[in-house]
Design an enzyme around this catalytic site. Structure first.
Site, mmCIF file in Angstrom:
data_model
loop_
_atom_site.group_PDB
_atom_site.id
_atom_site.type_symbol
_atom_site.label_atom_id
_atom_site.label_comp_id
_atom_site.label_asym_id
_atom_site.label_seq_id
_atom_site.Cartn_x
_atom_site.Cartn_y
_atom_site.Cartn_z
ATOM 1 N N SER A 144 0.778 -1.244 0.000
ATOM 2 C CA SER A 144 0.000 0.000 0.000
ATOM 3 C C SER A 144 0.807 1.291 0.000
ATOM 4 C CB SER A 144 -0.964 0.013 1.192
ATOM 5 O OG SER A 144 -2.086 -0.794 0.921
ATOM 6 N N LYS A 159 0.205 3.878 -2.673
ATOM 7 C CA LYS A 159 -0.759 4.984 -2.605
ATOM 8 C C LYS A 159 -0.086 6.341 -2.494
ATOM 9 C CE LYS A 159 -4.447 2.048 -0.864
ATOM 10 N NZ LYS A 159 -4.089 0.779 -0.253
ATOM 11 N N SER A 178 -6.047 3.714 4.137
ATOM 12 C CA SER A 178 -5.499 2.884 3.064
ATOM 13 C C SER A 178 -6.617 2.263 2.230
ATOM 14 C CB SER A 178 -4.591 1.782 3.637
ATOM 15 O OG SER A 178 -3.723 1.277 2.640
#
Length: 501
Positions: free
Chosen positions: A93, A96, A151
């Site tokens: 993640s 991102k 997230s």
């Protein structure tokens, strides 16, 4: 039809077939060679490469648990700590951060982010989300805050569709274009959320470049350190605004949080079974702005590693004005207030520099790059003294060894430029051979015909040295080539005078 004509046509057809095969097969071969192999989870006991292993005079840092780690100074771009920084790894993640960067540079805070069927259902079931429903609409700023604090994977997908002009694939291409623009060499993005994909990977060095670019954006800084946030209310969800807690532990002020780091100013967590724990963390202390990236870590060990690396860098490195490192005999002034990263124990006479003078008539602008022990420390824009420029020009005109201008060589993330064109070059060479062969055969046929007409000339090799040797009338001999001394490197309109100390 003459038998010779038939042979010639067969000969031409053969070479055309070979050319096509070279282009088709060569392109595939070199495309495969140029691609970075899909990364794997690398065994923890595999040998590691540290920054100080490659360069002398650099402070030795700690060996931390994550497989790859880096500390980059966000003001100078200098790498202060490096462990396996060019290995490709799955990012999870922390992807991102790139998603947010592309969004803040190409979107508007108030633009609509609708949640399509794909945005809600084309993510891994059970993965991080804020419970958005198909048909809900929020603005981009709200979506980004959900992205970085919770997230939220459905928000990542919806952001990609919105900022990509309604086309998810367009946004993915924008991510890869941005990576290329930043100088990333060991990374490729296949989605905006970081859920596992074999073609989705980054290196610690590339991720530090991306994270630095993001942090330099004021809008990004406004939401990269949210400790909590609330699920947005919409017409379809007017009441359920439950609290979102950020999973990054280093900037969460809580008496019971042993991982809190007072200098931490934001960051992003990541985890998948394949990537293991990944982390991007920002920190500032006494005006020194650093970013840390760790890849393939083990749970909360990444926080201990990040804290140790920040402490190591804050204790061992400083940023000094570039004006203190330049040669004022050659340079009038440094443009802007540029800083250069140096070890606290650095020796002034061991600083290496490269001086670049812009190749413009009556212009005294240029730049100076700095290195220590072979490691790039940063660069600055300067104005050179006209007398120095004239002295350099006079040396070059006289074809003498240029002035003693020290140079540096930065080698990180090596790539062979132009290899993708090699198949076409080979095909061009085959076609050139075909043309030359056709000319030679034509000449021989003419001479044979002339011989049959009684002129006494038999077929055979021509006495023309250009045809026999392949050399033109102006071909330079190897001795002449050896005498040419390169004193000027022209790159993108600049004149670079290089000479080692």
């Amino acid at each position: 039809m003459h038998r010779g004509d038939d042979r010639l046509r067969k000969f031409i057809a053969f070479f055309l077939i070979i050319s096509v095969l070279v282009i088709a097969g060569g392109s595939r071969a070199f495309a495969d060679e140029d691609a970075i192999p899909a990364p794997l989870t690398i065994p923890e006991d595999s040998p590691s490469t540290f920054l100080w292993d490659e360069f002398e005079g650099w402070p030795v840092g700690p060996d931390v648990q994550p497989r790859a780690a880096i500390i980059m100074d966000m003001d100078t771009g200098a790498v202060l700590y490096g462990k396996n920084i060019h290995e490709a790894h799955y990012p999870a993640s922390i992807t991102k951060v790139m998603t947010a960067l592309v969004a803040v540079e190409n979107g508007d805070p108030n633009q609509a982010v609708p949640f399509s069927h794909d945005a809600v259902y084309n993510i891994e079931p059970g993965s991080a989300n804020v419970g958005m429903h198909e048909g809900e609409v929020i603005n981009l700023d709200t979506a980004l805050r959900c992205l970085m604090s919770a997230s939220a994977n459905e928000c990542a997908y919806a952001i990609a569709e919105s900022v990509g002009g309604g086309d998810y694939a367009t946004f993915i291409q924008m991510m890869n274009d941005k990576a290329q623009e930043l100088g990333c060499l060991d990374s490729h993005f296949a989605n905006p959320h970081g859920l596992h994909d074999l073609e989705h990977y980054v290196s610690a060095y590339d991720m530090a470049l991306i994270a630095t670019a993001a942090y330099n954006n004021e809008w990004f800084r406004s939401f990269c350190n949210l400790q909590t946030y609330r699920r947005p209310l919409t017409e379809m969800n007017p009441e359920d605004d439950w609290v979102i807690n950020n999973k990054h532990k280093m900037f969460k002020e809580d008496p019971d949080n042993k991982y809190y780091y007072p200098y931490c100013t934001g960051g992003k967590t990541g985890f998948t079974d394949q990537a293991r724990t990944t982390l991007v963390t920002y920190a500032e202390k006494d005006g020194h702005r650093l970013v840390c990236v760790t890849l393939q870590g083990a749970g909360t060990a990444v926080y201990d590693a990040t804290r140790g690396l920040f402490d190591y860098c804050f204790e061992n490195f400083s940023n000094v004005p570039a004006s203190e490192l330049i040669d004022d005999r050659k340079i009038i002034n440094v443009k802007d207030d540029t800083l250069i990263s140096v070890p606290n124990s650095f020796e002034r006479d061991k600083i290496e520099t490269v001086e670049v003078i812009d190749e413009v008539v009556s212009c005294n602008s240029g730049s100076v790059g700095f290195a220590y022990g072979g490691i790039d420390l940063g660069h600055c824009s300067v104005n050179y003294k006209l007398a120095y420029i004239k002295e350099v020009d006079d040396k070059l005109i006289k074809d003498e060894t240029p002035l003693n201008v020290p140079s540096i060589v930065k080698e990180s993330g090596k790539r062979t430029v132009g290899m993708e064109m090699l198949p076409y070059v080979l095909a061009g060479g085959v076609l050139l051979i075909l043309i030359l062969t056709f000319i030679v055969i034509s000449v021989r046929r003419r001479r044979n015909r002339s011989g049959k007409e009684g002129k006494g000339v038999s077929g055979g090799e021509t006495d023309d040295p250009e045809i026999n040797s392949g050399a033109g009338p102006n071909m330079e001999t190897s001795e002449e080539a050896a005498e040419g001394k390169t004193a000027v490197l022209k790159t993108e309109g600049n004149m670079m005078n290089i000479h080692n100390k």
